[in-house]
Design a protein around this motif. Structure first.
Motif, PDB file in Angstrom:
ATOM      1  N   PHE A  92       2.949   4.766   5.846  1.00 49.85           N
ATOM      2  CA  PHE A  92       1.886   5.118   6.772  1.00 49.85           C
ATOM      3  C   PHE A  92       2.335   6.260   7.683  1.00 49.85           C
ATOM      4  CE2 PHE A  92       1.351   0.717   5.506  1.00 49.85           C
ATOM      5  CZ  PHE A  92       0.028   0.706   5.088  1.00 49.85           C
ATOM      6  N   PHE A  93       1.360   7.055   8.144  1.00 49.53           N
ATOM      7  CA  PHE A  93       1.644   8.282   8.881  1.00 49.53           C
ATOM      8  C   PHE A  93       0.875   8.303  10.200  1.00 49.53           C
ATOM      9  CE2 PHE A  93       2.442   9.102   4.460  1.00 49.53           C
ATOM     10  CZ  PHE A  93       3.543   9.952   4.439  1.00 49.53           C
ATOM     11  N   ALA A  94       1.411   9.081  11.144  1.00 52.95           N
ATOM     12  CA  ALA A  94       0.694   9.340  12.390  1.00 52.95           C
ATOM     13  C   ALA A  94      -0.491  10.249  12.104  1.00 52.95           C
ATOM     14  CB  ALA A  94       1.629   9.985  13.409  1.00 52.95           C
ATOM     15  N   GLN A  95      -1.478  10.212  12.976  1.00 49.14           N
ATOM     16  CA  GLN A  95      -2.679  11.023  12.761  1.00 49.14           C
ATOM     17  C   GLN A  95      -2.329  12.505  12.698  1.00 49.14           C
ATOM     18  OE1 GLN A  95      -5.963  10.120  15.328  1.00 49.14           O
ATOM     19  NE2 GLN A  95      -7.025  12.027  14.893  1.00 49.14           N
ATOM     20  N   LEU A 101       8.530   8.971   8.263  1.00 48.12           N
ATOM     21  CA  LEU A 101       9.271   8.258   9.288  1.00 48.12           C
ATOM     22  C   LEU A 101      10.566   7.681   8.712  1.00 48.12           C
ATOM     23  CD1 LEU A 101       6.369   6.360  11.085  1.00 48.12           C
ATOM     24  CD2 LEU A 101       7.470   8.497  11.749  1.00 48.12           C
ATOM     25  N   PRO A 102      11.655   7.702   9.474  1.00 46.34           N
ATOM     26  CA  PRO A 102      12.951   7.204   8.970  1.00 46.34           C
ATOM     27  C   PRO A 102      12.919   5.761   8.485  1.00 46.34           C
ATOM     28  CG  PRO A 102      13.257   8.435  11.009  1.00 46.34           C
ATOM     29  CD  PRO A 102      11.760   8.273  10.832  1.00 46.34           C
ATOM     30  N   PRO A 106      14.909   3.751   3.654  1.00 47.10           N
ATOM     31  CA  PRO A 106      15.644   2.738   2.869  1.00 47.10           C
ATOM     32  C   PRO A 106      14.846   2.205   1.680  1.00 47.10           C
ATOM     33  CG  PRO A 106      15.906   2.334   5.215  1.00 47.10           C
ATOM     34  CD  PRO A 106      14.862   3.399   5.082  1.00 47.10           C
ATOM     35  N   GLU A 107      13.525   2.082   1.826  1.00 48.85           N
ATOM     36  CA  GLU A 107      12.714   1.591   0.716  1.00 48.85           C
ATOM     37  C   GLU A 107      12.609   2.646  -0.384  1.00 48.85           C
ATOM     38  OE1 GLU A 107      12.187  -1.461   0.880  1.00 48.85           O
ATOM     39  OE2 GLU A 107      12.696  -1.631   3.000  1.00 48.85           O
ATOM     40  N   LEU A 108      12.538   3.918  -0.005  1.00 51.88           N
ATOM     41  CA  LEU A 108      12.548   4.981  -1.013  1.00 51.88           C
ATOM     42  C   LEU A 108      13.908   5.074  -1.693  1.00 51.88           C
ATOM     43  CD1 LEU A 108      10.490   7.764   0.804  1.00 51.88           C
ATOM     44  CD2 LEU A 108       9.797   6.431  -1.188  1.00 51.88           C
ATOM     45  N   ASP A 109      14.970   4.790  -0.955  1.00 51.01           N
ATOM     46  CA  ASP A 109      16.313   4.762  -1.560  1.00 51.01           C
ATOM     47  C   ASP A 109      16.387   3.666  -2.624  1.00 51.01           C
ATOM     48  OD1 ASP A 109      17.008   6.772   0.197  1.00 51.01           O
ATOM     49  OD2 ASP A 109      17.988   5.421   1.626  1.00 51.01           O
ATOM     50  N   LEU A 110      15.764   2.521  -2.328  1.00 53.22           N
ATOM     51  CA  LEU A 110      15.735   1.430  -3.301  1.00 53.22           C
ATOM     52  C   LEU A 110      14.942   1.824  -4.538  1.00 53.22           C
ATOM     53  CD1 LEU A 110      16.313  -1.496  -4.103  1.00 53.22           C
ATOM     54  CD2 LEU A 110      14.313  -2.190  -2.762  1.00 53.22           C
ATOM     55  N   ILE A 111      13.821   2.512  -4.343  1.00 53.69           N
ATOM     56  CA  ILE A 111      13.027   2.983  -5.478  1.00 53.69           C
ATOM     57  C   ILE A 111      13.838   3.956  -6.320  1.00 53.69           C
ATOM     58  CG2 ILE A 111      11.112   4.541  -6.039  1.00 53.69           C
ATOM     59  CD1 ILE A 111       9.417   3.040  -4.064  1.00 53.69           C
ATOM     60  N   ALA A 112      14.545   4.870  -5.668  1.00 52.14           N
ATOM     61  CA  ALA A 112      15.379   5.829  -6.404  1.00 52.14           C
ATOM     62  C   ALA A 112      16.457   5.113  -7.215  1.00 52.14           C
ATOM     63  CB  ALA A 112      16.013   6.808  -5.424  1.00 52.14           C
ATOM     64  N   GLU A 113      17.025   4.071  -6.640  1.00 47.15           N
ATOM     65  CA  GLU A 113      18.045   3.293  -7.357  1.00 47.15           C
ATOM     66  C   GLU A 113      17.473   2.700  -8.642  1.00 47.15           C
ATOM     67  OE1 GLU A 113      20.287  -0.975  -6.623  1.00 47.15           O
ATOM     68  OE2 GLU A 113      20.022   0.374  -4.907  1.00 47.15           O
ATOM     69  N   ILE A 153       5.721  14.916   0.338  1.00 46.12           N
ATOM     70  CA  ILE A 153       6.902  14.616   1.140  1.00 46.12           C
ATOM     71  C   ILE A 153       7.674  13.448   0.539  1.00 46.12           C
ATOM     72  CG2 ILE A 153       5.885  12.964   2.774  1.00 46.12           C
ATOM     73  CD1 ILE A 153       8.322  15.818   3.640  1.00 46.12           C
ATOM     74  N   VAL A 154       6.953  12.511  -0.082  1.00 44.57           N
ATOM     75  CA  VAL A 154       7.611  11.388  -0.758  1.00 44.57           C
ATOM     76  C   VAL A 154       8.296  11.877  -2.033  1.00 44.57           C
ATOM     77  CG1 VAL A 154       7.216   9.193  -1.923  1.00 44.57           C
ATOM     78  CG2 VAL A 154       6.033   9.695   0.223  1.00 44.57           C
TER      79      VAL A 154
END
Length: 229
Positions: A92-95, A101-102, A106-113, A153-154
């Motif tokens: 989710f993003f700010a308007q 957001l940092p 970690p969840e994207l790092d898990l996906i990359a793994e 960005i993802v």
């Protein structure tokens, strides 16, 4: 004689006062009681207690870690020889922002793994905006740049931080055409300012999801050339 008359007057006055008090207590329409009858409105709020992107009324796994990678039921993804691979993530993003957001890294790092572990797996990423992020006089909004930037960005994070091949990640621009909540409150609009990602190595899942998000009235696939070091 005067004393007896004075005593009778006191008794009569006391009787009148006592009668008035009893009538006041028994009368349900007294002004004091009317002033205490107040209708209190009850507000209904959608709540996501564990912060996984799935509201409590739909969440079948209510105690997952905040921002965990979960499926549509709000449960952790599962992998295995029989199951294969299926991971979902909601960011989710700010308007008006496409900044990642940092707390989601970690969840994207898990996906990359998992993408490295399952080298045939692919990922679909779609970018969304809320209706209040559309400005009829804005060329940025008309070209859906914000929705695209959120998806990119993802994708860029996975490519630059984890060396995932760009051709394994397909991006979609959904603009405001695929909301998951009404755009009537600040909380609901926040839910619509999002990226949804799906990782799977099942050809059937890929085909079904691609068909869903490639509809011209919902989400449109787009490609953008980037030069990575």
């Amino acid at each position: 004689m005067k004393n007896r008359l004075w005593t009778m007057m006191l008794v009569f006055s006391s009787f009148l006062m006592l009668t008035a008090c009893q009538n006041s207590m028994q009368n349900p329409t007294s002004t004091n009681q009317i002033g205490q009858l107040v209708d209190i409105p009850v507000a209904t709020v959608s709540v996501d207690s564990d912060g996984d992107g799935v509201n409590d009324e739909l969440d079948m796994c209510p105690n997952t870690q905040q921002n965990a990678v979960v499926d549509e039921r709000g449960c952790h993804f599962t992998t295995g020889p029989e199951i294969g691979l299926k991971m979902e993530i909601r960011i989710f993003f700010a308007q008006g922002s496409s900044d990642l957001l940092p707390k989601y890294q970690p969840e994207l790092d898990l996906i990359a793994e998992k993408l490295h572990e399952f080298d045939t797996a692919t990922m679909l990423v779609n970018g969304n905006i809320a209706e209040n992020e559309i400005d009829g006089n804005s060329l940025t909004a008309k070209s859906n740049t914000l929705a695209k930037n959120r998806a990119m960005i993802v994708k860029s994070y996975l490519i630059t931080q984890h060396q995932i091949a760009p051709e394994r990640i397909t991006t979609f621009d959904c603009s405001a055409r695929a909301p998951i909540a009404p755009n009537d409150t600040q909380e609901h609009r926040h839910m619509n300012r999002r990226v949804y990602g799906l990782v799977t190595r099942s050809d059937e899942d890929i085909y079904k999801t691609y068909q869903k998000y490639s509809k011209t009235d919902q989400c449109v696939e787009f490609k953008q050339d980037y030069h990575y070091r």
